[in-house]
Scaffold this active site. Structure first.
Site, mmCIF file in Angstrom:
data_model
loop_
_atom_site.group_PDB
_atom_site.id
_atom_site.type_symbol
_atom_site.label_atom_id
_atom_site.label_comp_id
_atom_site.label_asym_id
_atom_site.label_seq_id
_atom_site.Cartn_x
_atom_site.Cartn_y
_atom_site.Cartn_z
ATOM 1 N N ASP A 74 0.835 -1.170 0.363
ATOM 2 C CA ASP A 74 0.499 -0.062 -0.410
ATOM 3 C C ASP A 74 0.838 1.332 -0.215
ATOM 4 O O ASP A 74 2.107 1.336 -0.632
ATOM 5 C CB ASP A 74 -1.263 0.091 1.055
ATOM 6 C CG ASP A 74 -2.381 0.401 0.880
ATOM 7 O OD1 ASP A 74 -2.248 1.905 1.747
ATOM 8 O OD2 ASP A 74 -2.708 0.335 0.602
ATOM 9 N N ASP A 75 0.315 2.601 0.697
ATOM 10 C CA ASP A 75 0.748 3.759 0.568
ATOM 11 C C ASP A 75 2.548 4.017 1.386
ATOM 12 O O ASP A 75 2.684 2.925 1.944
ATOM 13 C CB ASP A 75 -0.317 4.487 0.509
ATOM 14 C CG ASP A 75 0.133 6.149 0.674
ATOM 15 O OD1 ASP A 75 1.388 6.180 0.161
ATOM 16 O OD2 ASP A 75 -0.514 6.561 1.124
ATOM 17 N N ARG A 93 -6.294 16.002 3.568
ATOM 18 C CA ARG A 93 -5.158 15.806 3.991
ATOM 19 C C ARG A 93 -3.879 15.958 2.726
ATOM 20 O O ARG A 93 -3.662 15.235 2.312
ATOM 21 C CB ARG A 93 -5.556 13.874 3.218
ATOM 22 C CG ARG A 93 -5.241 12.954 3.878
ATOM 23 C CD ARG A 93 -4.960 11.229 2.839
ATOM 24 N NE ARG A 93 -4.490 10.622 4.640
ATOM 25 C CZ ARG A 93 -4.164 9.009 3.306
ATOM 26 N NH1 ARG A 93 -4.083 9.221 2.310
ATOM 27 N NH2 ARG A 93 -3.893 8.236 4.334
ATOM 28 N N TRP A 152 -6.137 1.441 -7.530
ATOM 29 C CA TRP A 152 -5.392 2.822 -7.605
ATOM 30 C C TRP A 152 -7.051 3.669 -6.226
ATOM 31 O O TRP A 152 -8.106 3.216 -6.226
ATOM 32 C CB TRP A 152 -6.414 3.048 -8.933
ATOM 33 C CG TRP A 152 -7.129 4.225 -9.388
ATOM 34 C CD1 TRP A 152 -7.651 4.710 -9.173
ATOM 35 C CD2 TRP A 152 -6.298 4.767 -11.109
ATOM 36 N NE1 TRP A 152 -7.194 6.327 -9.608
ATOM 37 C CE2 TRP A 152 -6.700 6.609 -11.076
ATOM 38 C CE3 TRP A 152 -5.796 4.259 -11.801
ATOM 39 C CZ2 TRP A 152 -7.131 6.756 -12.598
ATOM 40 C CZ3 TRP A 152 -5.794 4.797 -13.553
ATOM 41 C CH2 TRP A 152 -5.854 6.048 -13.577
ATOM 42 N N ASP A 153 -6.740 4.570 -5.680
ATOM 43 C CA ASP A 153 -7.190 5.387 -5.233
ATOM 44 C C ASP A 153 -6.769 6.491 -5.384
ATOM 45 O O ASP A 153 -7.069 6.728 -6.285
ATOM 46 C CB ASP A 153 -5.879 5.348 -3.415
ATOM 47 C CG ASP A 153 -6.876 4.804 -2.391
ATOM 48 O OD1 ASP A 153 -7.698 5.718 -2.197
ATOM 49 O OD2 ASP A 153 -6.052 5.157 -0.963
ATOM 50 N N MET A 154 -8.136 7.546 -4.539
ATOM 51 C CA MET A 154 -8.534 8.856 -4.736
ATOM 52 C C MET A 154 -9.036 9.456 -3.342
ATOM 53 O O MET A 154 -9.911 9.318 -3.463
ATOM 54 C CB MET A 154 -10.052 8.514 -5.925
ATOM 55 C CG MET A 154 -9.780 9.612 -6.593
ATOM 56 S SD MET A 154 -11.194 10.586 -5.587
ATOM 57 C CE MET A 154 -11.726 11.920 -7.419
ATOM 58 N N ASN A 155 -8.202 10.085 -3.238
ATOM 59 C CA ASN A 155 -8.359 10.623 -1.886
ATOM 60 C C ASN A 155 -8.864 11.384 -0.871
ATOM 61 O O ASN A 155 -8.505 12.025 -0.029
ATOM 62 C CB ASN A 155 -7.235 10.336 -0.409
ATOM 63 C CG ASN A 155 -7.678 8.244 -0.202
ATOM 64 O OD1 ASN A 155 -8.269 7.923 0.276
ATOM 65 N ND2 ASN A 155 -5.845 7.981 -0.276
ATOM 66 N N CYS A 190 -10.903 2.539 -5.138
ATOM 67 C CA CYS A 190 -10.674 2.459 -4.221
ATOM 68 C C CYS A 190 -10.930 3.939 -4.210
ATOM 69 O O CYS A 190 -9.825 4.796 -4.625
ATOM 70 C CB CYS A 190 -9.454 2.912 -2.966
ATOM 71 S SG CYS A 190 -9.405 2.822 -2.057
ATOM 72 N N ASP A 226 -12.977 2.116 4.286
ATOM 73 C CA ASP A 226 -12.423 1.879 5.492
ATOM 74 C C ASP A 226 -12.079 1.604 6.467
ATOM 75 O O ASP A 226 -11.372 1.351 7.728
ATOM 76 C CB ASP A 226 -10.746 3.454 5.203
ATOM 77 C CG ASP A 226 -10.333 4.033 4.404
ATOM 78 O OD1 ASP A 226 -9.766 2.456 3.527
ATOM 79 O OD2 ASP A 226 -10.230 4.642 4.244
HETATM 80 C C1 GLA Z 1 -6.839 5.411 1.706
HETATM 81 C C2 GLA Z 1 -7.259 4.152 1.496
HETATM 82 C C3 GLA Z 1 -6.410 3.477 2.290
HETATM 83 C C4 GLA Z 1 -5.261 2.902 2.117
HETATM 84 C C5 GLA Z 1 -5.106 5.303 2.640
HETATM 85 C C6 GLA Z 1 -3.160 4.892 2.376
HETATM 86 O O1 GLA Z 1 -7.558 5.476 3.479
HETATM 87 O O2 GLA Z 1 -8.664 3.207 1.805
HETATM 88 O O3 GLA Z 1 -6.992 1.709 2.431
HETATM 89 O O4 GLA Z 1 -4.629 2.752 1.458
HETATM 90 O O5 GLA Z 1 -5.220 5.650 1.237
HETATM 91 O O6 GLA Z 1 -3.061 6.238 2.525
#
Ligand code: GLA
Length: 721
Positions: A359-360, A436, A470-473, A517, A539
């Site tokens: 992950d990150d 964030r 592939w995330d988008m936060n 994600c 999450d």
């Molecule tokens: C989001 C995702 C998590 C994780 C974090 C990483 O919150 O939903 O699962 O990947 O980012 O920063």
């Protein structure tokens, strides 16, 4: 499938060859047939297109009356207020939710659409409407998914005039319930870490808007609706439902007119929307899929699940079952490095994990969420030899390698932002709102799109990556776009470019799989699902909370795409559910493990190994079978879900006790979807002995489960003999 469901379907091919669309030139009506529904539209004497029927299957076209055009009830109630116009332009005497609204360069806005022509090809119907004066055309495209019971609508507006127009609203279409009142609306609402909360409420006169203005699909609402007659239950009652395929600003207006007509119009959100069309240009709406269930909400869900599996997800029924995944996020957060990931990978492989996702934290100066987004190069302190050694090690352990990316974002503390501050969304020199500590890249721009495609393509080329998470936060803010004629186009173009990047990546790397994600379930819809294998559900991985989230999620979406991890406790709240309970909750979707395996005891490892092995035995049933939600987490102390495999040979029951009072023995759980005449061998997961019962007994009397205390859980595996 019950024979009664099949009967109408058996008639249709006999009636009209290969197509499930009938046309009557005499009555000017089209009748669309699916296995479980019918849908009719017709042209009225004024040339307007009217919806004439949507509901259970019909077999006799003669029954459907021609469109009449209604009549003027009073000077305040024109005919257009009381007929069910299939796709209304905003013009003439129209006051309801329009399907399309425009402004011409000369300021004229009146748009009145009349039938012009149509074509039927196989299961595709195109009806072309034209403005009563100008060369403005709207083509309504219908596709019939006969076996799945779904109809897809899209609308395409074309400007064939000599002046520019601006489209201010383009909806995919409107759905009409049978005339009358007393309907009820179901939808999901939520927020970060509490997505997919199922809500039901009566529909009254007026308009209820379900929508999103945040740029992605959003955690707050999901783009689907279900309408029933007020009393449908899980397995009984008539339910009309629909879902949009769009991962940007969408809108669904549920309207009950003062004339007792419920109509649901959905498509691109009209908020801050404008799409200029020069002469010769066109714009297409996202798809809106609709269906009808005479078997309550359970029937609705099973139809949608089958439809997603067959027609929406990449590779359809050819796609592999989802592998058991491990994800490092909750174990390490940003503190990833090669030795740490190797250690986790070894442990994961021993448990039976098949896909290891880092992950990150692996890139740029990413030690926390303040820096690094945008700099998609491997962090040399954490991975001095790049990602190859780890990726190859993971592969040598018999697992695929996956990687987290958040390509749409940039931290102001990044080389990318220092080089291209103008690439982040902004509004002139006004302050840029961080969430964030990050900003959204203006992916509507062609140069940004190419940059992001290049980054991902390079990663997928350089490393043996099977899977991107592939995330988008964060949502958009200050969605400005300099040097373009219409900055509001950003909303639309952004989504098109996200889709384009994924489509190009997948075409170039055919084995690549993607998880959608967005801080959990912020980007789940039938648009992104055409392009990804699974989604990150939430999450919030706390198992009891998950039961509710999964309940709402499963209304529209298949268990196969529902990524569900087993994590450590306490998590999100103070509850400490047993490891077995956490496994059984997660085993109801695409199972993953997200715990810190370094902290697990040998007993935990043993339980996990057994559970993962058991999951592999039942995953085809869970991921691609028929779901029966027997007992909802929204009511009572017990939740129970049952899955029946496509061929009917296996069924699995999951049961969870939330809390118990006075040592009550739970009543037997009545199963569903079995063959009454067949005998089933029933085994409690984890125990050796078996018992045999008839399907009739299991469905009529039910099975007793042994659940003793709070957060106790069990699963039964049934094999048809
Ligand atoms: C989001 C995702 C998590 C994780 C974090 C990483 O919150 O939903 O699962 O990947 O980012 O920063």
């Amino acid at each position: 499938m019950r024979l009664s469901c099949l009967l109408p379907f058996l008639f249709t091919p006999l009636l009209f060859g290969q197509s499930h669309i009938e046309y009557s030139a005499a009555k000017k009506i089209w009748l669309l047939h699916t296995e479980s529904s019918a849908y009719a539209v017709g042209v009225n004497p004024r040339g307007e297109l009217e919806n004439l029927y949507w509901g259970g299957p019909l077999w006799r076209q003669d029954d459907v009356p021609a469109a009449t055009g209604g009549r003027e009830l009073s000077s305040f109630d024109p005919p257009q207020s009381v007929i069910n116009e299939e796709f209304e332009g905003w013009g003439g005497t129209r006051y309801l939710e329009p399907a399309v609204k425009i402004t011409r360069a000369d300021g004229g806005r009146d748009l009145v659409l009349h039938y012009a022509s149509h074509t039927i090809q196989g299961d595709d119907l195109k009806i072309v409407l034209k403005d009563l004066k100008d060369d403005l055309f709207v083509t309504l495209n219908y596709h019939v998914y006969a076996a799945e019971g779904i109809i897809r609508k899209t609308a395409l507006i074309e400007n064939k005039t000599r002046q520019a127009i601006s489209v201010e609203s383009l909806q995919s279409g409107a759905w009409y319930m049978p005339h009358g009142e007393g309907y009820r609306l179901s939808y999901v609402t939520g927020r970060w870490a509490a997505e997919s909360q199922l809500t039901r409420e009566p529909i009254h006169t007026g308009t209820k808007i379900l929508e999103n203005r945040k740029g992605h699909t959003s955690h707050n609402f999901n783009p689907w609706f279900a309408v029933d007659e007020g009393s449908a239950s899980e397995e009984n009652g008539r339910v009309w439902f629909g879902a949009l395929g769009w991962s940007g600003n969408w809108r669904i207006a549920v309207e009950q007119t003062p004339y007792a007509q419920v109509r649901v119009t959905g498509g691109l959100n009209t908020f801050d929307f404008a799409a200029p069309l020069k002469p010769g240009e066109s714009l297409e709406s996202p798809p809106f899929y609709g269906g009808f269930s005479a078997e309550g909400f359970g029937g609705m869900s099973r139809r949608m699940h089958r439809f997603e599996l067959t027609d929406i997800l990449p590779h359809g029924l050819e796609a592999r079952l989802r592998p058991v995944l491990y994800n490092s996020w909750e174990a390490t957060t940003f503190a990833v490095d090669e030795p740490g990931q190797r250690a986790l990978a070894e442990k994961a492989a021993k448990l039976g994990v098949e896909l290891f996702v880092m992950d990150d934290g692996w890139f740029g100066k990413r030690n926390n969420d303040h820096a690094g987004l945008g700099d998609w190069t491997v962090n040399p302190q954490k991975f001095p030899n790049g990602l190859e050694p780890l990726a190859n090690y993971v592969k040598s352990l018999g697992m695929d390698f996956g990687l987290w990316v958040e390509p749409e974002m940039v931290n102001p503390d990044s080389d990318l932002y220092r080089a291209h501050p103008d690439w982040a969304m902004h509004s002139g020199d006004r302050p840029r709102s961080e969430l964030r500590n990050q900003l959204v890249l203006n992916l509507a721009r062609g140069d940004v799109r190419e940059y992001i495609f290049g980054v991902l393509d390079k990663l997928a080329t350089q490393y043996p990556i099977r899977y991107f998470k592939w995330d988008m936060n964060r949502p958009f803010a200050e969605p400005g776009w300099e040097n373009v004629a219409e900055p509001k186009e950003l909303w639309l173009q952004y989504v098109k470019n996200v889709y384009e990047i994924i489509d190009r990546l997948r075409a170039k790397h055919p084995n690549l799989e993607i998880e959608s994600c967005s801080g959990g379930g912020g980007r789940i819809d039938l648009g992104i699902l055409r392009r990804v294998e699974e989604v990150w559900t939430s999450d919030n991985t706390e198992a009891f909370d998950r039961l509710g989230i999964q309940y709402g999620f499963s209304q529209m979406n298949a268990p196969k795409i529902m990524s569900a991890w087993v994590t450590d406790v306490p998590n999100m709240n103070d509850r400490s559910t047993p490891l077995k309970y956490r496994f059984l909750v997660a085993m109801q979707g695409a199972l993953g493990v997200g715990a810190n395996l370094n902290k697990w005891t040998p007993a935990d490892d043993k339980l996990a190994t057994d559970m993962i092995a058991a999951y592999k035995r039942i995953r085809a049933t869970v991921q691609e079978g028929n779901l029966y939600r027997l007992l909802s987490p929204q009511s009572g102390e017990l939740t129970a879900n049952q899955y029946v495999s496509q061929d009917g040979k296996q069924a699995v029951l999951f049961a969870f006790l939330h809390s118990q009072q006075y040592r009550q023995t739970p009543p037997p759980i009545r199963l569903a979807g079995l063959d009454a005449k067949a005998i089933y061998r029933v085994q409690v997961l984890g125990l050796l002995g078996t018992q045999q019962f008839s399907g009739a007994y299991l469905m009529q009397n039910g099975v007793s489960v042994r659940l003793a205390g709070d957060y106790d859980s069990t699963a039964l595996i049934l094999e048809r003999l």
